[in-house]
Design an enzyme around this catalytic site. Sequence first.
Site, PDB file in Angstrom:
ATOM      1  N   GLN A  95      -0.742 -15.034   1.697  1.00 40.92           N
ATOM      2  CA  GLN A  95      -0.460 -13.952   2.641  1.00 40.92           C
ATOM      3  C   GLN A  95      -0.487 -14.457   4.080  1.00 40.92           C
ATOM      4  OE1 GLN A  95      -3.237 -10.750   1.779  1.00 40.92           O
ATOM      5  NE2 GLN A  95      -1.727  -9.715   0.501  1.00 40.92           N
ATOM      6  N   TRP A 126       0.563  -9.286   4.292  1.00 44.87           N
ATOM      7  CA  TRP A 126       1.653 -10.157   4.742  1.00 44.87           C
ATOM      8  C   TRP A 126       2.108  -9.811   6.164  1.00 44.87           C
ATOM      9  CZ3 TRP A 126       1.538  -8.373  -0.382  1.00 44.87           C
ATOM     10  CH2 TRP A 126       1.392  -9.360  -1.363  1.00 44.87           C
ATOM     11  N   GLY A 127       1.244  -9.172   6.936  1.00 41.24           N
ATOM     12  CA  GLY A 127       1.516  -8.931   8.346  1.00 41.24           C
ATOM     13  C   GLY A 127       2.318  -7.682   8.644  1.00 41.24           C
ATOM     14  N   CYS A 148      -0.882   2.798 -13.050  1.00 39.92           N
ATOM     15  CA  CYS A 148      -1.382   3.300 -11.774  1.00 39.92           C
ATOM     16  C   CYS A 148      -0.556   4.489 -11.288  1.00 39.92           C
ATOM     17  CB  CYS A 148      -1.378   2.187 -10.726  1.00 39.92           C
ATOM     18  SG  CYS A 148      -2.645   0.934 -11.001  1.00 39.92           S
ATOM     19  N   VAL A 183      -5.794  -5.107  19.080  1.00 40.53           N
ATOM     20  CA  VAL A 183      -5.951  -4.404  17.803  1.00 40.53           C
ATOM     21  C   VAL A 183      -6.388  -5.395  16.731  1.00 40.53           C
ATOM     22  CG1 VAL A 183      -4.809  -2.987  16.060  1.00 40.53           C
ATOM     23  CG2 VAL A 183      -4.167  -2.754  18.472  1.00 40.53           C
ATOM     24  N   GLY A 229      -7.734  -7.031   6.738  1.00 40.46           N
ATOM     25  CA  GLY A 229      -6.965  -7.069   5.498  1.00 40.46           C
ATOM     26  C   GLY A 229      -5.495  -6.896   5.801  1.00 40.46           C
ATOM     27  N   SER A 261       0.862  -1.174   0.000  1.00 40.16           N
ATOM     28  CA  SER A 261       0.000   0.000   0.000  1.00 40.16           C
ATOM     29  C   SER A 261       0.898   1.223   0.000  1.00 40.16           C
ATOM     30  CB  SER A 261      -0.936  -0.005   1.219  1.00 40.16           C
ATOM     31  OG  SER A 261      -0.194  -0.109   2.419  1.00 40.16           O
TER      32      SER A 261
END
Length: 383
Positions: free
Chosen positions: A203, A179-180, A355, A172, A176, A139
């Site tokens: 993932q 991969w942690g 993108c 918490v 989504g 992200s």
Amino acid sequence: MTSDPRLGPIALPDSRARRVVEKLLDGSSVSLNGHAPQDIRVYHPDFFPRVLHQGTLGLGEAYMDGWWDCERIDEMAHQLLTHGLGAHAQSTSERLMYRLQAGFFNLQSRARAYIVGEAHYDLGNDLFQRMLDDTMCYSCGYWKDADTLLEAQRAKLDLACRKLKLEPGMRVLDIGCGWGSFAEHAARHHGVEVTGITISREQAELARKRCEGLPVEILLEDYRDLEGQFDRIVSIGMFEHVGHRNYDTYFETVSRLLPADGLFMLHTIGSNSSNISADPWINRYIFPNGVLPSAVHIARTSESQLLMEDWQNFGADYDRTLMAWLENFDARWHEIADRYNERTRRMFRYYLSVCAGAFRARNLQLWQVVFSKGREGRYDAPR
């Protein structure tokens, strides 16, 4: 048919389709068979009717097939979108089909929720490990004070933690979790217990390995099936897969899982328009059934459940993030080239480049929105 770019661009055909494309490009700073980095070099005579009939789907597939090339696809996309071609780049049939499907069917139902995980995120951890950085964040990074991708991703993770005002011992939820990335960072540096959920088996497997020894639980689960309560909730880069028919359910679920004094941070790509649409090529090859929310979608569907405390836009940073991923991808492709074909390589290069151009043109945004349930006192958001 796949063309060979090594043979060089073809002589442009004297056809109506070619003239129409040239007219669309006129004034955009993008030329056919030119020498500028953003110019399109054509290797197949059927490129022009294919693009006119199929829009962005045909353009993307033609690139995957080697029918055209461009030194800087990111800048090509930037120039074309700035020129206003985005609204005309999808064929009428593709736009109509998606709207009909999205109107009559829940494309992101429980039964269909795992499709994007299987189609994209499960493609191979080896590929994403070479494209991303050591945090495995998939992200937008936060480049305010960062010079490298790793610094930008760590800054993004810590910004989220500070916005959530994490304290040791808090429970918490990471909706989504990928991969942690966030789960590992929050548990290691802020002393919290994290439950992460993902719809990708690949993932989940890697996230569990990365979080070994930390108070982190990774579940292969749909957000709609969650129970319990959590002091804080975060969702980074997942809301794009929720779908407009499920926004109400999504925010109702967050509200149900959040205590009266809790905080929720939503990190999502955003659309400038509230029209329900998706790019046909992205929808077919990258993120099946995805749809980008608008500011109106988020505000309208959250207002009955949560109180909006803060809204930050750093969408311009996604351009730099995507270009860093592309640089990594190109530099390390040779390490995995024997496991993937050339079409997959061109697919990822096109995806990352287009993108990046869209964010550079400010056609897409990146929002971090903080919500509460109406807790007392003022909320001051870090930046």
